[in-house]
Motif scaffolding. Structure first.
Motif, PDB file in Angstrom:
ATOM      1  N   ARG A 118      -0.635  18.419  12.306  1.00  0.00           N
ATOM      2  CA  ARG A 118      -1.148  19.626  11.323  1.00  0.00           C
ATOM      3  C   ARG A 118      -2.479  19.817  11.733  1.00  0.00           C
ATOM      4  O   ARG A 118      -2.607  20.896  11.776  1.00  0.00           O
ATOM      5  N   PHE A 119      -3.176  18.727  11.686  1.00  0.00           N
ATOM      6  CA  PHE A 119      -4.604  19.004  11.719  1.00  0.00           C
ATOM      7  C   PHE A 119      -5.287  17.591  12.328  1.00  0.00           C
ATOM      8  O   PHE A 119      -4.630  16.630  12.182  1.00  0.00           O
ATOM      9  N   ALA A 120      -6.322  17.692  13.152  1.00  0.00           N
ATOM     10  CA  ALA A 120      -6.983  16.480  13.507  1.00  0.00           C
ATOM     11  C   ALA A 120      -8.716  16.701  13.318  1.00  0.00           C
ATOM     12  O   ALA A 120      -8.801  17.973  13.730  1.00  0.00           O
ATOM     13  N   CYS A 121      -9.226  15.771  13.243  1.00  0.00           N
ATOM     14  CA  CYS A 121     -10.701  15.819  13.093  1.00  0.00           C
ATOM     15  C   CYS A 121     -11.240  14.718  13.872  1.00  0.00           C
ATOM     16  O   CYS A 121     -11.121  13.666  13.632  1.00  0.00           O
ATOM     17  N   GLU A 122     -11.946  14.910  14.907  1.00  0.00           N
ATOM     18  CA  GLU A 122     -12.413  14.025  15.980  1.00  0.00           C
ATOM     19  C   GLU A 122     -13.806  13.581  15.880  1.00  0.00           C
ATOM     20  O   GLU A 122     -14.360  12.607  16.767  1.00  0.00           O
ATOM     21  N   ARG A 123     -14.542  14.498  15.335  1.00  0.00           N
ATOM     22  CA  ARG A 123     -16.168  14.538  15.353  1.00  0.00           C
ATOM     23  C   ARG A 123     -16.729  15.139  14.157  1.00  0.00           C
ATOM     24  O   ARG A 123     -16.128  15.885  13.697  1.00  0.00           O
ATOM     25  N   ASP A 124     -17.836  14.661  13.753  1.00  0.00           N
ATOM     26  CA  ASP A 124     -18.630  15.286  12.536  1.00  0.00           C
ATOM     27  C   ASP A 124     -17.856  15.180  11.363  1.00  0.00           C
ATOM     28  O   ASP A 124     -17.518  16.382  10.806  1.00  0.00           O
ATOM     29  N   CYS A 125     -17.093  13.994  11.100  1.00  0.00           N
ATOM     30  CA  CYS A 125     -16.012  14.142   9.982  1.00  0.00           C
ATOM     31  C   CYS A 125     -16.500  13.467   8.824  1.00  0.00           C
ATOM     32  O   CYS A 125     -15.737  13.177   7.878  1.00  0.00           O
ATOM     33  N   PHE A 126     -17.675  13.277   8.759  1.00  0.00           N
ATOM     34  CA  PHE A 126     -18.211  12.669   7.520  1.00  0.00           C
ATOM     35  C   PHE A 126     -18.226  13.286   6.411  1.00  0.00           C
ATOM     36  O   PHE A 126     -17.848  12.887   5.315  1.00  0.00           O
ATOM     37  N   ASP A 127     -18.123  14.681   6.372  1.00  0.00           N
ATOM     38  CA  ASP A 127     -18.111  15.607   5.051  1.00  0.00           C
ATOM     39  C   ASP A 127     -16.587  15.417   4.715  1.00  0.00           C
ATOM     40  O   ASP A 127     -16.311  15.510   3.398  1.00  0.00           O
ATOM     41  N   LEU A 128     -16.071  15.521   5.714  1.00  0.00           N
ATOM     42  CA  LEU A 128     -14.421  15.450   5.520  1.00  0.00           C
ATOM     43  C   LEU A 128     -13.953  14.162   4.998  1.00  0.00           C
ATOM     44  O   LEU A 128     -12.924  14.217   4.047  1.00  0.00           O
ATOM     45  N   TYR A 129     -14.362  13.008   5.243  1.00  0.00           N
ATOM     46  CA  TYR A 129     -14.523  11.806   4.555  1.00  0.00           C
ATOM     47  C   TYR A 129     -14.358  11.948   3.101  1.00  0.00           C
ATOM     48  O   TYR A 129     -13.568  11.401   2.450  1.00  0.00           O
ATOM     49  N   PHE A 130     -15.468  12.303   2.730  1.00  0.00           N
ATOM     50  CA  PHE A 130     -15.878  12.451   1.274  1.00  0.00           C
ATOM     51  C   PHE A 130     -14.994  13.457   0.670  1.00  0.00           C
ATOM     52  O   PHE A 130     -14.628  13.433  -0.545  1.00  0.00           O
ATOM     53  N   ALA A 131     -14.619  14.554   1.149  1.00  0.00           N
ATOM     54  CA  ALA A 131     -13.542  15.447   0.672  1.00  0.00           C
ATOM     55  C   ALA A 131     -12.153  14.793   0.452  1.00  0.00           C
ATOM     56  O   ALA A 131     -11.537  15.013  -0.772  1.00  0.00           O
ATOM     57  N   TRP A 132     -11.807  13.746   1.266  1.00  0.00           N
ATOM     58  CA  TRP A 132     -10.562  13.033   1.388  1.00  0.00           C
ATOM     59  C   TRP A 132     -10.713  12.202   0.121  1.00  0.00           C
ATOM     60  O   TRP A 132      -9.837  11.935  -0.581  1.00  0.00           O
ATOM     61  N   LEU A 133     -11.795  11.554  -0.061  1.00  0.00           N
ATOM     62  CA  LEU A 133     -12.068  10.512  -1.267  1.00  0.00           C
ATOM     63  C   LEU A 133     -11.719  11.447  -2.501  1.00  0.00           C
ATOM     64  O   LEU A 133     -11.041  10.893  -3.480  1.00  0.00           O
ATOM     65  N   LYS A 134     -12.353  12.608  -2.628  1.00  0.00           N
ATOM     66  CA  LYS A 134     -12.007  13.345  -3.762  1.00  0.00           C
ATOM     67  C   LYS A 134     -10.435  13.712  -3.990  1.00  0.00           C
ATOM     68  O   LYS A 134     -10.049  13.756  -5.258  1.00  0.00           O
ATOM     69  N   LEU A 135      -9.834  13.962  -3.180  1.00  0.00           N
ATOM     70  CA  LEU A 135      -8.521  14.326  -2.973  1.00  0.00           C
ATOM     71  C   LEU A 135      -7.380  13.338  -3.409  1.00  0.00           C
ATOM     72  O   LEU A 135      -6.872  13.411  -4.260  1.00  0.00           O
ATOM     73  N   SER A 136      -7.630  12.035  -2.790  1.00  0.00           N
ATOM     74  CA  SER A 136      -6.963  11.042  -2.981  1.00  0.00           C
ATOM     75  C   SER A 136      -7.347   9.664  -2.522  1.00  0.00           C
ATOM     76  O   SER A 136      -7.208   9.244  -1.259  1.00  0.00           O
ATOM     77  N   ASP A 137      -8.351   9.233  -3.246  1.00  0.00           N
ATOM     78  CA  ASP A 137      -9.268   8.040  -2.881  1.00  0.00           C
ATOM     79  C   ASP A 137      -8.328   6.970  -2.336  1.00  0.00           C
ATOM     80  O   ASP A 137      -7.918   6.122  -3.451  1.00  0.00           O
ATOM     81  N   PRO A 138      -8.227   6.552  -1.191  1.00  0.00           N
ATOM     82  CA  PRO A 138      -7.389   5.486  -0.738  1.00  0.00           C
ATOM     83  C   PRO A 138      -8.076   4.047  -1.072  1.00  0.00           C
ATOM     84  O   PRO A 138      -7.522   3.001  -1.091  1.00  0.00           O
ATOM     85  N   MET A 139      -9.185   4.140  -1.199  1.00  0.00           N
ATOM     86  CA  MET A 139     -10.014   2.885  -1.514  1.00  0.00           C
ATOM     87  C   MET A 139     -10.060   2.424  -3.004  1.00  0.00           C
ATOM     88  O   MET A 139     -10.309   1.150  -3.184  1.00  0.00           O
ATOM     89  N   LYS A 140      -9.883   3.250  -3.908  1.00  0.00           N
ATOM     90  CA  LYS A 140      -9.906   2.931  -5.183  1.00  0.00           C
ATOM     91  C   LYS A 140      -8.976   1.892  -5.553  1.00  0.00           C
ATOM     92  O   LYS A 140      -9.239   1.347  -6.538  1.00  0.00           O
ATOM     93  N   GLY A 141      -7.847   2.096  -5.039  1.00  0.00           N
ATOM     94  CA  GLY A 141      -6.891   0.944  -5.412  1.00  0.00           C
ATOM     95  C   GLY A 141      -6.554  -0.025  -4.262  1.00  0.00           C
ATOM     96  O   GLY A 141      -5.445  -0.544  -4.213  1.00  0.00           O
ATOM     97  N   MET A 142      -7.599  -0.204  -3.554  1.00  0.00           N
ATOM     98  CA  MET A 142      -7.373  -0.859  -2.366  1.00  0.00           C
ATOM     99  C   MET A 142      -7.629  -2.337  -2.488  1.00  0.00           C
ATOM    100  O   MET A 142      -8.350  -3.350  -1.946  1.00  0.00           O
ATOM    101  N   VAL A 143      -7.224  -2.960  -3.695  1.00  0.00           N
ATOM    102  CA  VAL A 143      -7.347  -4.470  -4.234  1.00  0.00           C
ATOM    103  C   VAL A 143      -6.314  -5.043  -3.499  1.00  0.00           C
ATOM    104  O   VAL A 143      -6.548  -6.274  -3.417  1.00  0.00           O
ATOM    105  N   TRP A 144      -5.351  -4.412  -2.981  1.00  0.00           N
ATOM    106  CA  TRP A 144      -4.320  -5.148  -2.113  1.00  0.00           C
ATOM    107  C   TRP A 144      -4.822  -5.349  -0.563  1.00  0.00           C
ATOM    108  O   TRP A 144      -4.076  -6.155  -0.008  1.00  0.00           O
ATOM    109  N   ALA A 145      -6.071  -5.264  -0.310  1.00  0.00           N
ATOM    110  CA  ALA A 145      -6.579  -5.553   1.027  1.00  0.00           C
ATOM    111  C   ALA A 145      -7.390  -6.721   0.700  1.00  0.00           C
ATOM    112  O   ALA A 145      -8.533  -6.534   0.164  1.00  0.00           O
TER     113      ALA A 145
END
Length: 343
Positions: A118-145
């Protein structure tokens, strides 16, 4: 005396540090009971640091990317709101492997297996990372790691924060046979930060799967008790496909209970009120919430229930009346609801 005191304090600090090291779970070993997903194997030599599998749940994934007016990457269009079996896995690659090498190997393996990007981001993805956290924060529930990653100088970072924006790369698409395609998100980054010298990979797979039904029975008396106590009650037994307005067959028990309530309370008039989360445009959510409420009214006023249409009115409030925060999927799921409100 001062030198002795300092020496004693230093020794105590070393002992405390050693005790903390011993008390921590072991790192660099697969999480007991966890395994690679059947569709995607790990980068060679990586250790499986954390995994969470839900037999049936909801997950939001980005659907496309564009550049903003300030040349920052951002998500475009409505996200993919998926339901089914959700598997989240975090890997740490062997020390000495670059992020790009890990990324290219995942990319090549997926493409060879028929991956539809569907899409890929291979460089300069820092802003996209924070947009991803707002959409569905994978780390907020990563107590399982469980455990930690170490730096060459013996520093350490919790695996719960192993993902970072440093050298982040993201890939989203589908994999599998037509009609049975799973949606896959891969995110690679430096593990915690550059000081670790390690690469973390997050793999999320959502497989289409119907929810097991018939697990909840609905009591008309419970509906009546909710109306008496608060003047409204959430209809948890009504089901819709994501983004759709048609009632699913497993809503039958809830409709029967509502019809029974209205039969037993012949003077009761009610609003059927639809609600959404805040994902997507407000106008679209307004329409969705209204049409879902209208679908419930139409079902109750038609055969076999035949409730007098004058007793029911449909309303849609979109995301205007949340009952939880929209910052994570658990809160958004609570906000997507239909309520019965006494007029």
């Amino acid at each position: 005396m001062k030198i002795t005191a300092r020496l004693t304090a230093a020794l105590l600090a070393v002992v405390a540090h050693a005790s903390a090291m011993a008390a921590d779970p072991p790192s660099y070993g697969d999480l007991p009971g966890a395994a690679d997903h059947a569709l995607i194997k790990r980068f060679a030599g990586s250790w499986l640091a954390g995994q969470r599998t839900s037999n049936w749940d909801a997950a939001a994934m980005p659907s496309s990317v564009e550049l903003s007016k300030s040349d920052k990457r951002q998500f475009k269009d409505t996200p993919l709101n998926l339901e089914g079996k959700v598997t989240q896995t975090v890997y740490i690659a062997p020390r000495g492997k670059s992020n790009l090498e890990v990324w290219r190997n995942y990319e090549q393996a997926l493409n060879a297996a028929g991956f539809k990007k569907r899409f890929a981001c291979e460089r300069d993805c820092f802003d996209l990372y924070f947009a991803w956290l707002k959409l569905s924060d994978p780390m907020k529930g990563m107590v399982w790691a469980k455990g930690y990653v170490e730096t060459p100088s013996s520093g350490r970072y919790s695996l719960g924060s192993a993902l970072s924006g440093d050298e982040g790369r993201m890939l989203v698409g589908t994999l599998g046979k037509p009609g049975q395609e799973a949606t896959v998100l891969i995110y690679n980054s430096l593990a915690a930060n550059a000081t670790t010298g390690l690469v973390a990979t997050y793999v999320q797979v959502v497989e289409p799967k119907p929810m097991e039904t018939g697990q909840v029975t609905v009591d008309p008396n419970a509906l009546q008790a909710g109306l008496v106590a608060e003047g409204r009650v959430t209809l948890t037994g009504l089901f819709f496909d994501t983004g759709k307005t048609e009632l699913k067959p497993e809503s039958k028990a809830q409709l029967e209970a509502m019809a029974e309530l209205l039969k037993n309370q012949p003077t009761l008039k009610a609003w059927i009120v639809g609600h959404t989360d805040n994902v997507g445009g407000f106008d679209a959510n307004q329409t969705l919430s209204m049409e879902r409420a209208r679908a419930v009214v139409l079902a109750l006023t038609a055969a076999p229930y035949k409730v007098d249409p004058k007793r029911l009115s449909a309303k849609g409030l979109a995301s205007l009346a949340p009952v939880a925060g929209n910052g994570d999927e658990a809160g958004r799921a609570r906000n997507r609801r239909v309520e019965l409100v006494a007029q």
